[in-house]
Design a protein around this motif. Structure first.
Motif, PDB file in Angstrom:
ATOM      1  N   PRO A  98       0.844  -1.200   0.000  1.00  0.00           N
ATOM      2  CA  PRO A  98       0.000   0.000   0.000  1.00  0.00           C
ATOM      3  C   PRO A  98       0.880   1.250   0.000  1.00  0.00           C
ATOM      4  CG  PRO A  98      -0.769  -1.561   1.650  1.00  0.00           C
ATOM      5  CD  PRO A  98       0.547  -2.076   1.139  1.00  0.00           C
ATOM      6  N   GLY A  99       0.424   2.284  -0.681  1.00  0.00           N
ATOM      7  CA  GLY A  99       1.177   3.525  -0.759  1.00  0.00           C
ATOM      8  C   GLY A  99       0.889   4.245  -2.055  1.00  0.00           C
ATOM      9  N   THR A 100       1.584   5.351  -2.277  1.00  0.00           N
ATOM     10  CA  THR A 100       1.411   6.160  -3.483  1.00  0.00           C
ATOM     11  C   THR A 100       2.635   6.013  -4.371  1.00  0.00           C
ATOM     12  OG1 THR A 100      -0.008   7.721  -2.304  1.00  0.00           O
ATOM     13  CG2 THR A 100       1.017   8.505  -4.346  1.00  0.00           C
ATOM     14  N   TYR A 101       2.379   5.855  -5.656  1.00  0.00           N
ATOM     15  CA  TYR A 101       3.423   5.664  -6.666  1.00  0.00           C
ATOM     16  C   TYR A 101       3.110   6.571  -7.853  1.00  0.00           C
ATOM     17  CZ  TYR A 101       4.016   1.422  -3.919  1.00  0.00           C
ATOM     18  OH  TYR A 101       4.191   0.545  -2.880  1.00  0.00           O
ATOM     19  N   THR A 102       4.143   6.956  -8.596  1.00  0.00           N
ATOM     20  CA  THR A 102       3.911   7.664  -9.850  1.00  0.00           C
ATOM     21  C   THR A 102       3.626   6.626 -10.920  1.00  0.00           C
ATOM     22  OG1 THR A 102       5.293   9.519  -9.209  1.00  0.00           O
ATOM     23  CG2 THR A 102       4.928   9.230 -11.553  1.00  0.00           C
ATOM     24  N   LEU A 103       2.649   6.938 -11.768  1.00  0.00           N
ATOM     25  CA  LEU A 103       2.226   6.046 -12.842  1.00  0.00           C
ATOM     26  C   LEU A 103       2.756   6.586 -14.165  1.00  0.00           C
ATOM     27  CD1 LEU A 103       0.408   3.640 -13.751  1.00  0.00           C
ATOM     28  CD2 LEU A 103      -1.455   5.301 -13.925  1.00  0.00           C
ATOM     29  N   PHE A 104       3.842   5.990 -14.632  1.00  0.00           N
ATOM     30  CA  PHE A 104       4.400   6.335 -15.935  1.00  0.00           C
ATOM     31  C   PHE A 104       4.008   5.251 -16.935  1.00  0.00           C
ATOM     32  CE2 PHE A 104       7.696   8.405 -13.193  1.00  0.00           C
ATOM     33  CZ  PHE A 104       7.566   9.692 -13.675  1.00  0.00           C
ATOM     34  N   THR A 105       4.005   5.584 -18.210  1.00  0.00           N
ATOM     35  CA  THR A 105       3.772   4.598 -19.260  1.00  0.00           C
ATOM     36  C   THR A 105       4.745   4.857 -20.402  1.00  0.00           C
ATOM     37  OG1 THR A 105       1.986   6.027 -20.071  1.00  0.00           O
ATOM     38  CG2 THR A 105       1.334   4.104 -18.808  1.00  0.00           C
ATOM     39  N   ILE A 106       5.040   3.790 -21.121  1.00  0.00           N
ATOM     40  CA  ILE A 106       5.825   3.904 -22.348  1.00  0.00           C
ATOM     41  C   ILE A 106       4.957   3.309 -23.456  1.00  0.00           C
ATOM     42  CG2 ILE A 106       7.934   3.293 -23.583  1.00  0.00           C
ATOM     43  CD1 ILE A 106       9.279   2.888 -20.839  1.00  0.00           C
ATOM     44  N   PRO A 107       4.330   4.170 -24.273  1.00  0.00           N
ATOM     45  CA  PRO A 107       3.484   3.675 -25.351  1.00  0.00           C
ATOM     46  C   PRO A 107       4.296   2.939 -26.412  1.00  0.00           C
ATOM     47  CG  PRO A 107       3.057   5.990 -24.884  1.00  0.00           C
ATOM     48  CD  PRO A 107       4.312   5.615 -24.160  1.00  0.00           C
ATOM     49  N   GLY A 108       3.648   1.985 -27.014  1.00  0.00           N
ATOM     50  CA  GLY A 108       4.227   1.250 -28.129  1.00  0.00           C
ATOM     51  C   GLY A 108       3.129   0.927 -29.119  1.00  0.00           C
ATOM     52  N   GLU A 109       3.525   0.496 -30.283  1.00  0.00           N
ATOM     53  CA  GLU A 109       2.540   0.202 -31.327  1.00  0.00           C
ATOM     54  C   GLU A 109       1.638  -0.971 -30.947  1.00  0.00           C
ATOM     55  OE1 GLU A 109       2.703  -1.034 -35.956  1.00  0.00           O
ATOM     56  OE2 GLU A 109       4.091   0.552 -35.304  1.00  0.00           O
ATOM     57  N   LYS A 110       2.217  -2.033 -30.353  1.00  0.00           N
ATOM     58  CA  LYS A 110       1.443  -3.233 -30.023  1.00  0.00           C
ATOM     59  C   LYS A 110       1.253  -3.444 -28.526  1.00  0.00           C
ATOM     60  CE  LYS A 110       2.671  -5.391 -34.223  1.00  0.00           C
ATOM     61  NZ  LYS A 110       2.806  -6.403 -35.077  1.00  0.00           N
ATOM     62  N   GLU A 111       2.138  -2.851 -27.729  1.00  0.00           N
ATOM     63  CA  GLU A 111       2.005  -2.982 -26.281  1.00  0.00           C
ATOM     64  C   GLU A 111       2.541  -1.730 -25.594  1.00  0.00           C
ATOM     65  OE1 GLU A 111       4.148  -6.513 -25.198  1.00  0.00           O
ATOM     66  OE2 GLU A 111       6.086  -5.537 -25.365  1.00  0.00           O
ATOM     67  N   TRP A 112       2.058  -1.521 -24.387  1.00  0.00           N
ATOM     68  CA  TRP A 112       2.516  -0.415 -23.563  1.00  0.00           C
ATOM     69  C   TRP A 112       3.209  -0.989 -22.342  1.00  0.00           C
ATOM     70  CZ3 TRP A 112      -0.497   4.663 -22.802  1.00  0.00           C
ATOM     71  CH2 TRP A 112      -0.862   5.196 -24.044  1.00  0.00           C
ATOM     72  N   THR A 113       4.209  -0.281 -21.864  1.00  0.00           N
ATOM     73  CA  THR A 113       4.845  -0.626 -20.602  1.00  0.00           C
ATOM     74  C   THR A 113       4.278   0.319 -19.551  1.00  0.00           C
ATOM     75  OG1 THR A 113       6.864  -1.302 -21.742  1.00  0.00           O
ATOM     76  CG2 THR A 113       7.033  -0.838 -19.375  1.00  0.00           C
ATOM     77  N   VAL A 114       3.686  -0.264 -18.517  1.00  0.00           N
ATOM     78  CA  VAL A 114       3.112   0.516 -17.417  1.00  0.00           C
ATOM     79  C   VAL A 114       4.082   0.413 -16.251  1.00  0.00           C
ATOM     80  CG1 VAL A 114       1.110   0.815 -15.924  1.00  0.00           C
ATOM     81  CG2 VAL A 114       0.798  -0.044 -18.257  1.00  0.00           C
ATOM     82  N   ILE A 115       4.437   1.558 -15.691  1.00  0.00           N
ATOM     83  CA  ILE A 115       5.486   1.631 -14.670  1.00  0.00           C
ATOM     84  C   ILE A 115       4.930   2.237 -13.381  1.00  0.00           C
ATOM     85  CG2 ILE A 115       7.743   2.619 -14.088  1.00  0.00           C
ATOM     86  CD1 ILE A 115       8.104   2.995 -17.210  1.00  0.00           C
TER      87      ILE A 115
END
Length: 179
Positions: A98-115
């Motif tokens: 539990p806690g707070t995190y920053t939600l970054f993403t790396i878009p891609g053509e077929k998939e995204w990386t969620v961080i």
């Protein structure tokens, strides 16, 4: 002398109170801040997940130019999106406290990386540091015939927990969380 002093104090008090009431408030932000929660019903006060993010608008622009593939994105506009877990969750194969995190993403053509990043309270993705990653998850991206003018996040219940849906323009991404 006391009368003059009282008059000066009263005059200053009126001058300061006038300036407070004359405060000018800014117009609405072009990318207003919003929140998405799970459970999403306003009738349920105890939440499991909350995302606070800003909602950029297309305004005739192309998502691919606003959010280029293979570049870290703040997942919205202005400050980077923040996600809060109020109980332990599993994100991919990783247990997240539990806690707070920053939600970054790396878009891609077929998939995204969620961080999920431990570096919170950041503006944009300009100071993103990979060594602050708590976990990364690759998820498929799909498209829809329906066009979303504003970047949007919503949650839905799943058999194992919740699915966070992100969409903008025609793209759609589903991010699973298990409890």
């Amino acid at each position: 002398m006391k009368t003059i002093m009282k008059t000066v104090v009263l005059t200053l008090a009126l001058a300061f109170s006038y300036s407070v009431q004359a405060q000018k408030f800014p117009d609405l932000d072009k990318s207003p801040m919003d929140a998405a929660t799970y459970p999403g019903s306003y009738k349920i006060s105890k939440k499991d997940i909350k995302v606070v993010y800003s909602r950029p608008q297309l305004n005739g622009r192309d998502v691919a130019k606003l959010v280029p593939n293979d570049e870290v994105w703040r997942t919205g506009a202005n400050e980077a999106a923040e996600i809060t877990f109020y109980k332990p969750v599993t994100f991919g194969d990783t247990k997240v406290k539990p806690g707070t995190y920053t939600l970054f993403t790396i878009p891609g053509e077929k998939e995204w990386t969620v961080i999920l990043s431990s570096d919170i309270n950041v503006w944009g993705a300009y100071t993103y540091k990979q060594d602050q990653d708590v976990v990364r998850l690759k998820v498929p991206v799909s498209t829809s015939k329906d066009i979303l003018e504003a970047f949007s996040i919503v949650f839905e219940e799943s058999a194992a927990g919740a699915i966070m849906h992100m969409g903008w323009g025609s793209f759609r991404v589903k991010v699973p969380f298990t409890f």
